[in-house]
Structure formats: C-alpha cells, structure tokens
Design a protein around this motif. Sequence first.
Motif, mmCIF file in Angstrom:
data_model
loop_
_atom_site.group_PDB
_atom_site.id
_atom_site.type_symbol
_atom_site.label_atom_id
_atom_site.label_comp_id
_atom_site.label_asym_id
_atom_site.label_seq_id
_atom_site.Cartn_x
_atom_site.Cartn_y
_atom_site.Cartn_z
ATOM 1 N N MET A 28 0.856 -1.186 0.000
ATOM 2 C CA MET A 28 0.000 0.000 0.000
ATOM 3 C C MET A 28 0.892 1.235 0.000
ATOM 4 O O MET A 28 1.886 1.286 0.733
ATOM 5 C CB MET A 28 -0.899 0.010 1.249
ATOM 6 C CG MET A 28 -1.836 1.194 1.321
ATOM 7 S SD MET A 28 -2.846 1.213 2.822
ATOM 8 C CE MET A 28 -4.055 -0.030 2.401
ATOM 9 N N GLU A 29 0.519 2.214 -0.786
ATOM 10 C CA GLU A 29 1.279 3.460 -0.832
ATOM 11 C C GLU A 29 1.139 4.188 0.512
ATOM 12 O O GLU A 29 0.082 4.149 1.145
ATOM 13 C CB GLU A 29 0.776 4.346 -1.968
ATOM 14 C CG GLU A 29 0.979 3.749 -3.356
ATOM 15 C CD GLU A 29 2.453 3.568 -3.710
ATOM 16 O OE1 GLU A 29 3.270 4.431 -3.315
ATOM 17 O OE2 GLU A 29 2.777 2.566 -4.360
ATOM 18 N N PRO A 31 0.829 7.430 1.401
ATOM 19 C CA PRO A 31 -0.265 8.396 1.597
ATOM 20 C C PRO A 31 -1.625 7.716 1.817
ATOM 21 O O PRO A 31 -2.427 8.173 2.642
ATOM 22 C CB PRO A 31 -0.279 9.212 0.302
ATOM 23 C CG PRO A 31 1.099 9.065 -0.260
ATOM 24 C CD PRO A 31 1.544 7.683 0.149
ATOM 25 N N THR A 32 -1.857 6.613 1.130
ATOM 26 C CA THR A 32 -3.103 5.870 1.307
ATOM 27 C C THR A 32 -3.161 5.267 2.701
ATOM 28 O O THR A 32 -4.201 5.319 3.370
ATOM 29 C CB THR A 32 -3.232 4.765 0.236
ATOM 30 O OG1 THR A 32 -3.157 5.364 -1.054
ATOM 31 C CG2 THR A 32 -4.529 3.997 0.375
ATOM 32 N N ALA A 33 -2.050 4.723 3.156
ATOM 33 C CA ALA A 33 -1.993 4.138 4.497
ATOM 34 C C ALA A 33 -2.251 5.203 5.561
ATOM 35 O O ALA A 33 -2.973 4.954 6.538
ATOM 36 C CB ALA A 33 -0.646 3.466 4.728
ATOM 37 N N MET A 34 -1.705 6.376 5.364
ATOM 38 C CA MET A 34 -1.905 7.477 6.318
ATOM 39 C C MET A 34 -3.376 7.906 6.348
ATOM 40 O O MET A 34 -3.946 8.116 7.424
ATOM 41 C CB MET A 34 -1.016 8.667 5.963
ATOM 42 C CG MET A 34 0.467 8.382 6.060
ATOM 43 S SD MET A 34 1.026 8.128 7.741
ATOM 44 C CE MET A 34 0.963 9.789 8.345
#
Length: 122
Positions: A28-29, A31-34
């Motif tokens: 998962m990238e 920014p997506t995880a954040m």
Amino acid sequence: MEKMIDDQCDDTCHGTELHSDNLANARMEEPTAMDLAEMFKALGDPTRVKMIYALLDRELCVHDLCQVLDMAQSAVSHQLRYLRNVRIVKRRKAGKTVYYSLDDDHVKEIFIQTLQHVQHYA
C-alpha cells in the motif's frame, strides 16, 4: 507435560514466482496508508462514533447533535470540525443554521459494517 510449539519454520522461504508476483499487490502506498489510519483514528473516539451513528440516516443541525449527545455546542463543533477535516461529514448552510450529514455512502457502509462486526461478537 505440554509440548512447546516452535513458531519458526525449519525451512527458509525463498518465495516462488507466483508468490513474488502477488507481493506487488500487497503493498500500500504511504499516503493511502496514512489516510486510512486517520479514518480509523476518527472512529477510535466514542463521541465521534455516536455522532456518526446519529447522522447515519439523517441530516442534523449542531443544536440537534448537542441534544442527542448531551454535549455543549463548543465540544460538538470541535468534533464536527475534526470529522469534516477527515472527510467523514459534510456541512450545508441554510441561513444561519448549519446542517451536517455523512460525506458519502462509503462512510455509511464502513460504519455499518464495523457496527455489525462488533455486534456479531457481543
């Protein structure tokens, strides 16, 4: 005497071609995880959970939310601002009155699925 279970494999996994190809889909990238973590963080507060529940099928003004939650307007407004910042709720102004609703159906679905999961084990 209880047998101890070794939690390490005797064989070292070197991966397979099929295994390696699927690893790219497992990442998962950042920014997506954040963003996802922030969404779950928002659901980590009982007051915000109650707000989202109150807004599941209806639009409510701040005054109504204060009544439902038995909280002061400043506290409700603070939580609503947080929920707006993470795109869980949206607002609509009608004159001097501000109405809040869930941002979209995804929020509703996530909440309902999580609620059903919790109730499943209750």
